[in-house]
Design a protein around this motif. Structure first.
Motif, PDB file in Angstrom:
ATOM      1  N   GLY A 171       0.821  -1.199   0.000  1.00 23.94           N
ATOM      2  CA  GLY A 171       0.000   0.000   0.000  1.00 23.94           C
ATOM      3  C   GLY A 171       0.857   1.252   0.000  1.00 23.94           C
ATOM      4  O   GLY A 171       2.034   1.221   0.352  1.00 23.94           O
ATOM      5  N   VAL A 172       0.239   2.357  -0.435  1.00 27.64           N
ATOM      6  CA  VAL A 172       0.897   3.666  -0.437  1.00 27.64           C
ATOM      7  C   VAL A 172      -0.066   4.671   0.186  1.00 27.64           C
ATOM      8  O   VAL A 172      -1.244   4.727  -0.188  1.00 27.64           O
ATOM      9  CB  VAL A 172       1.274   4.122  -1.862  1.00 27.64           C
ATOM     10  CG1 VAL A 172       1.909   5.514  -1.829  1.00 27.64           C
ATOM     11  CG2 VAL A 172       2.228   3.134  -2.520  1.00 27.64           C
ATOM     12  N   ALA A 173       0.417   5.438   1.151  1.00 21.33           N
ATOM     13  CA  ALA A 173      -0.406   6.451   1.810  1.00 21.33           C
ATOM     14  C   ALA A 173       0.298   7.797   1.742  1.00 21.33           C
ATOM     15  O   ALA A 173       1.523   7.863   1.871  1.00 21.33           O
ATOM     16  CB  ALA A 173      -0.670   6.069   3.269  1.00 21.33           C
ATOM     17  N   HIS A 174      -0.481   8.853   1.540  1.00 22.67           N
ATOM     18  CA  HIS A 174       0.088  10.193   1.421  1.00 22.67           C
ATOM     19  C   HIS A 174      -0.185  11.063   2.646  1.00 22.67           C
ATOM     20  O   HIS A 174       0.149  12.248   2.652  1.00 22.67           O
ATOM     21  CB  HIS A 174      -0.462  10.883   0.171  1.00 22.67           C
ATOM     22  CG  HIS A 174      -0.153  10.140  -1.097  1.00 22.67           C
ATOM     23  ND1 HIS A 174       1.124  10.035  -1.605  1.00 22.67           N
ATOM     24  CD2 HIS A 174      -0.956   9.444  -1.940  1.00 22.67           C
ATOM     25  CE1 HIS A 174       1.099   9.314  -2.720  1.00 22.67           C
ATOM     26  NE2 HIS A 174      -0.140   8.940  -2.936  1.00 22.67           N
ATOM     27  N   SER A 175      -0.803  10.471   3.677  1.00 21.61           N
ATOM     28  CA  SER A 175      -1.090  11.230   4.894  1.00 21.61           C
ATOM     29  C   SER A 175      -1.159  10.265   6.075  1.00 21.61           C
ATOM     30  O   SER A 175      -1.233   9.036   5.901  1.00 21.61           O
ATOM     31  CB  SER A 175      -2.436  11.972   4.765  1.00 21.61           C
ATOM     32  OG  SER A 175      -3.512  11.040   4.719  1.00 21.61           O
ATOM     33  N   ARG A 176      -1.136  10.852   7.270  1.00 25.52           N
ATOM     34  CA  ARG A 176      -1.232  10.049   8.486  1.00 25.52           C
ATOM     35  C   ARG A 176      -2.566   9.316   8.538  1.00 25.52           C
ATOM     36  O   ARG A 176      -2.620   8.119   8.852  1.00 25.52           O
ATOM     37  CB  ARG A 176      -1.070  10.969   9.695  1.00 25.52           C
ATOM     38  CG  ARG A 176      -1.302  10.305  11.037  1.00 25.52           C
ATOM     39  CD  ARG A 176      -1.249  11.334  12.159  1.00 25.52           C
ATOM     40  NE  ARG A 176      -1.750  10.786  13.405  1.00 25.52           N
ATOM     41  CZ  ARG A 176      -1.960  11.495  14.501  1.00 25.52           C
ATOM     42  NH1 ARG A 176      -1.686  12.798  14.488  1.00 25.52           N
ATOM     43  NH2 ARG A 176      -2.410  10.932  15.599  1.00 25.52           N
ATOM     44  N   ALA A 177      -3.666  10.011   8.206  1.00 26.25           N
ATOM     45  CA  ALA A 177      -4.989   9.402   8.267  1.00 26.25           C
ATOM     46  C   ALA A 177      -5.124   8.261   7.265  1.00 26.25           C
ATOM     47  O   ALA A 177      -5.681   7.199   7.575  1.00 26.25           O
ATOM     48  CB  ALA A 177      -6.062  10.462   8.007  1.00 26.25           C
ATOM     49  N   GLU A 178      -4.600   8.469   6.052  1.00 22.20           N
ATOM     50  CA  GLU A 178      -4.679   7.425   5.032  1.00 22.20           C
ATOM     51  C   GLU A 178      -3.868   6.202   5.454  1.00 22.20           C
ATOM     52  O   GLU A 178      -4.283   5.054   5.248  1.00 22.20           O
ATOM     53  CB  GLU A 178      -4.175   7.969   3.700  1.00 22.20           C
ATOM     54  CG  GLU A 178      -4.376   7.016   2.522  1.00 22.20           C
ATOM     55  CD  GLU A 178      -3.901   7.601   1.210  1.00 22.20           C
ATOM     56  OE1 GLU A 178      -4.020   6.898   0.186  1.00 22.20           O
ATOM     57  OE2 GLU A 178      -3.405   8.760   1.200  1.00 22.20           O
ATOM     58  N   ALA A 179      -2.717   6.435   6.057  1.00 19.63           N
ATOM     59  CA  ALA A 179      -1.882   5.325   6.526  1.00 19.63           C
ATOM     60  C   ALA A 179      -2.610   4.530   7.612  1.00 19.63           C
ATOM     61  O   ALA A 179      -2.590   3.294   7.613  1.00 19.63           O
ATOM     62  CB  ALA A 179      -0.561   5.864   7.061  1.00 19.63           C
ATOM     63  N   ALA A 180      -3.256   5.238   8.547  1.00 17.83           N
ATOM     64  CA  ALA A 180      -3.983   4.562   9.627  1.00 17.83           C
ATOM     65  C   ALA A 180      -5.101   3.692   9.070  1.00 17.83           C
ATOM     66  O   ALA A 180      -5.319   2.563   9.530  1.00 17.83           O
ATOM     67  CB  ALA A 180      -4.533   5.600  10.599  1.00 17.83           C
ATOM     68  N   ARG A 181      -5.808   4.206   8.052  1.00 19.00           N
ATOM     69  CA  ARG A 181      -6.896   3.419   7.458  1.00 19.00           C
ATOM     70  C   ARG A 181      -6.358   2.164   6.777  1.00 19.00           C
ATOM     71  O   ARG A 181      -6.927   1.076   6.899  1.00 19.00           O
ATOM     72  CB  ARG A 181      -7.676   4.281   6.457  1.00 19.00           C
ATOM     73  CG  ARG A 181      -8.556   5.355   7.107  1.00 19.00           C
ATOM     74  CD  ARG A 181      -9.534   5.931   6.108  1.00 19.00           C
ATOM     75  NE  ARG A 181      -8.856   6.641   5.024  1.00 19.00           N
ATOM     76  CZ  ARG A 181      -8.547   7.937   5.050  1.00 19.00           C
ATOM     77  NH1 ARG A 181      -8.857   8.666   6.121  1.00 19.00           N
ATOM     78  NH2 ARG A 181      -7.961   8.511   4.022  1.00 19.00           N
TER      79      ARG A 181
ATOM     80  N   LEU B 105       4.315  14.791   7.632  1.00 22.47           N
ATOM     81  CA  LEU B 105       3.084  14.521   6.900  1.00 22.47           C
ATOM     82  C   LEU B 105       2.140  15.713   7.015  1.00 22.47           C
ATOM     83  O   LEU B 105       2.212  16.475   7.994  1.00 22.47           O
ATOM     84  CB  LEU B 105       2.419  13.260   7.453  1.00 22.47           C
ATOM     85  CG  LEU B 105       3.272  11.980   7.342  1.00 22.47           C
ATOM     86  CD1 LEU B 105       2.627  10.842   8.114  1.00 22.47           C
ATOM     87  CD2 LEU B 105       3.486  11.609   5.887  1.00 22.47           C
ATOM     88  N   PRO B 106       1.253  15.909   6.048  1.00 24.98           N
ATOM     89  CA  PRO B 106       0.394  17.109   6.052  1.00 24.98           C
ATOM     90  C   PRO B 106      -0.585  17.170   7.223  1.00 24.98           C
ATOM     91  O   PRO B 106      -1.029  18.250   7.600  1.00 24.98           O
ATOM     92  CB  PRO B 106      -0.349  17.010   4.709  1.00 24.98           C
ATOM     93  CG  PRO B 106      -0.278  15.568   4.332  1.00 24.98           C
ATOM     94  CD  PRO B 106       1.039  15.073   4.851  1.00 24.98           C
ATOM     95  N   ASP B 107      -0.917  16.024   7.807  1.00 25.04           N
ATOM     96  CA  ASP B 107      -1.890  16.029   8.908  1.00 25.04           C
ATOM     97  C   ASP B 107      -1.278  15.531  10.214  1.00 25.04           C
ATOM     98  O   ASP B 107      -1.983  15.020  11.081  1.00 25.04           O
ATOM     99  CB  ASP B 107      -3.113  15.179   8.536  1.00 25.04           C
ATOM    100  CG  ASP B 107      -2.745  13.758   8.115  1.00 25.04           C
ATOM    101  OD1 ASP B 107      -1.538  13.497   7.912  1.00 25.04           O
ATOM    102  OD2 ASP B 107      -3.660  12.926   7.989  1.00 25.04           O
ATOM    103  N   GLY B 108       0.020  15.713  10.376  1.00 26.48           N
ATOM    104  CA  GLY B 108       0.651  15.350  11.642  1.00 26.48           C
ATOM    105  C   GLY B 108       2.014  14.728  11.444  1.00 26.48           C
ATOM    106  O   GLY B 108       2.372  14.297  10.344  1.00 26.48           O
ATOM    107  N   HIS B 109       2.781  14.690  12.508  1.00 22.46           N
ATOM    108  CA  HIS B 109       4.127  14.116  12.448  1.00 22.46           C
ATOM    109  C   HIS B 109       4.046  12.599  12.352  1.00 22.46           C
ATOM    110  O   HIS B 109       3.144  11.971  12.910  1.00 22.46           O
ATOM    111  CB  HIS B 109       4.898  14.512  13.708  1.00 22.46           C
ATOM    112  CG  HIS B 109       6.375  14.377  13.590  1.00 22.46           C
ATOM    113  ND1 HIS B 109       7.023  13.167  13.743  1.00 22.46           N
ATOM    114  CD2 HIS B 109       7.342  15.286  13.312  1.00 22.46           C
ATOM    115  CE1 HIS B 109       8.315  13.333  13.575  1.00 22.46           C
ATOM    116  NE2 HIS B 109       8.547  14.611  13.320  1.00 22.46           N
TER     117      HIS B 109
END
Length: 236
Positions: free
Chosen positions: A43-53, A69-73
């Protein structure tokens, strides 16, 4: 997480999640991982939230984690994962050089740091060493075997560059080239970095050899055409 976690053997390729907000860099990291035997990009995530999902619904063995990351460290993501019982290992892929951040990352399970910019060879070395560490199984016969297993994670920095090249100067040349969209000659790079033209050319040629820059002849001047070096943005 996978039900096989903690079992006697690691089956199949090591599943990697790439977490990187820059789409160009994310594509490059994904391509790099795919070229290393024994690893697959899950998988590839571009944000903290996307990675968590993604981590909630996908079995991941290793995270390549950008810290900004744009939405947090990135370490905020890691703290949340550990609190939720996720045990995936982490290689931080970042430009962060704050040693306090490095120490905190180690305490949260960051097994290695790869500083940007880096080459495919650098990441391949780290992934290969991680695979060796992960494959170690059974009971150690003594201190030496424990040290050997842990030592697999420690890449010897002096051997990562050709003889005569230094990491700080390479970083300066790399930054200078990246900040010059139209490219630079060795002479121009030397002036900006404060080194000789010949020395600058050695570093520029090293970047070309590792696929991070390209060179082409610059015409229109008196005498032999001079080589122009340009950074390849896809290798960011």
């Amino acid at each position: 997480m996978s039900p096989e976690a903690g079992g006697p053997a690691v089956r199949g390729p090591i599943r990697v999640l790439v977490v990187e907000d820059d789409p160009v860099a994310a594509d490059a990291h994904q391509l790099y991982v795919a070229r290393v035997t024994g690893f697959t990009v899950a998988g590839v995530a571009h944000s903290r939230a996307e990675a968590a999902r993604l981590l909630e619904r996908t079995d991941i063995d290793l995270i390549l984690l950008d810290l900004y990351l744009p939405d947090g460290h990135g370490l905020q993501l890691l703290r949340a994962l550990r609190a939720g019982g996720h045990h995936a290992d982490v290689i931080a892929v970042t430009s962060a050089r704050d040693l306090a951040v490095v120490r905190e990352g180690v305490s949260l399970g960051v097994v290695q740091y790869v500083l940007k910019p880096f080459t495919f060879a650098t990441l391949r070395d780290r992934l290969t060493r991680y695979a060796e560490f992960r494959a170690a199984a059974g009971e150690a016969s003594g201190q030496e075997e424990v040290d050997r297993a842990l030592g697999a994670l420690r890449a010897p920095q002096p051997s990562s560059l050709p003889k005569g090249l230094s990491a700080p100067t390479l970083e300066s040349v790399t930054r200078t080239l990246r900040d010059s969209p139209t490219g630079l000659t060795a002479a121009e790079a030397g002036v900006r970095v404060g080194i000789s033209r010949i020395t600058a050319r050695r570093y520029l040629e090293h970047l070309v050899t590792n696929g991070r820059a390209v060179r082409s002849p610059q015409y229109g001047q008196v005498g032999r055409p001079e080589l122009q070096y340009r950074w390849l943005s896809a290798s960011h």
